[in-house]
Design a protein around this motif. Structure first.
Motif, mmCIF file in Angstrom:
data_model
loop_
_atom_site.group_PDB
_atom_site.id
_atom_site.type_symbol
_atom_site.label_atom_id
_atom_site.label_comp_id
_atom_site.label_asym_id
_atom_site.label_seq_id
_atom_site.Cartn_x
_atom_site.Cartn_y
_atom_site.Cartn_z
ATOM 1 N N ASN A 1 0.808 -1.210 0.000
ATOM 2 C CA ASN A 1 0.000 0.000 0.000
ATOM 3 C C ASN A 1 0.847 1.269 0.000
ATOM 4 N N GLU B 1 -4.616 3.490 1.673
ATOM 5 C CA GLU B 1 -5.474 3.776 0.525
ATOM 6 C C GLU B 1 -6.399 2.554 0.414
ATOM 7 N N TRP B 2 -7.649 2.717 0.873
ATOM 8 C CA TRP B 2 -8.541 1.594 1.117
ATOM 9 C C TRP B 2 -8.840 0.750 -0.123
ATOM 10 N N LYS B 3 -9.191 1.371 -1.233
ATOM 11 C CA LYS B 3 -9.546 0.591 -2.426
ATOM 12 C C LYS B 3 -8.374 -0.289 -2.881
ATOM 13 N N PHE C 1 -8.890 -6.622 9.542
ATOM 14 C CA PHE C 1 -7.964 -5.603 9.051
ATOM 15 C C PHE C 1 -6.520 -6.018 9.364
ATOM 16 N N PHE D 1 -4.556 3.137 10.059
ATOM 17 C CA PHE D 1 -5.802 3.096 9.279
ATOM 18 C C PHE D 1 -5.998 4.327 8.383
ATOM 19 N N ALA E 1 -14.341 1.888 2.985
ATOM 20 C CA ALA E 1 -13.653 2.038 4.262
ATOM 21 C C ALA E 1 -14.657 2.435 5.336
ATOM 22 N N VAL F 1 -8.057 -3.226 -0.354
ATOM 23 C CA VAL F 1 -9.094 -4.254 -0.512
ATOM 24 C C VAL F 1 -8.859 -5.052 -1.792
#
Length: 124
Positions: free
Chosen positions: A7, A49-51, A85, A45, A69, A54
């Motif tokens: 990430n 960068e969440w996308k 997570f 958290f 998120a 995932v």
């Protein structure tokens, strides 16, 4: 290589404007138990960068994270989410494979869990 590392990495090839996220081509993935640290998870958290996170976890076969998120307040009370997570971020390790620049297709090899992001002379 953990998804935490993934990430944070991007392609720095000369002329590349869209070097994140690097696509994962995993040949060998292992799970390594790591003691959970709630304070670390709460602090990291907002930096994830969440996308991309995932999508990377799904490439590795882990589909337990929500598409969107959650609100940071969830980290204070939802221990089930924190466990998921934590698992995706720190316990899934890519041992062998490659990271691929989304713009050029250049492959950066991952050997023994270490990504080699060194550029060739013509890429600097």
């Amino acid at each position: 290589m953990r998804l935490l590392t993934h990430n944070m990495l991007s392609s720095n090839i000369k002329g590349v404007t869209n070097g994140f996220p690097l696509r994962i081509e995993a040949e060998k993935v292992v799970e390594k138990q790591v003691e959970i640290n709630h304070d670390f998870l709460r602090n990291i958290f907002p930096k994830i960068e969440w996308k991309a996170f995932v999508d990377a976890s799904r490439i590795l076969g882990y589909a337990e994270l929500p598409e969107e998120a959650p609100e940071p307040s969830v980290l204070e009370s939802d221990h089930e989410f924190l466990g998921k997570f934590h698992h995706a971020l720190l316990e899934l390790h890519i041992e062998e494979g490659a990271l691929v620049c989304p713009e050029t297709g250049r492959k950066f090899p991952i050997n023994k869990g270490i990504p080699n992001m060194l550029l060739h002379e013509d890429e600097v």
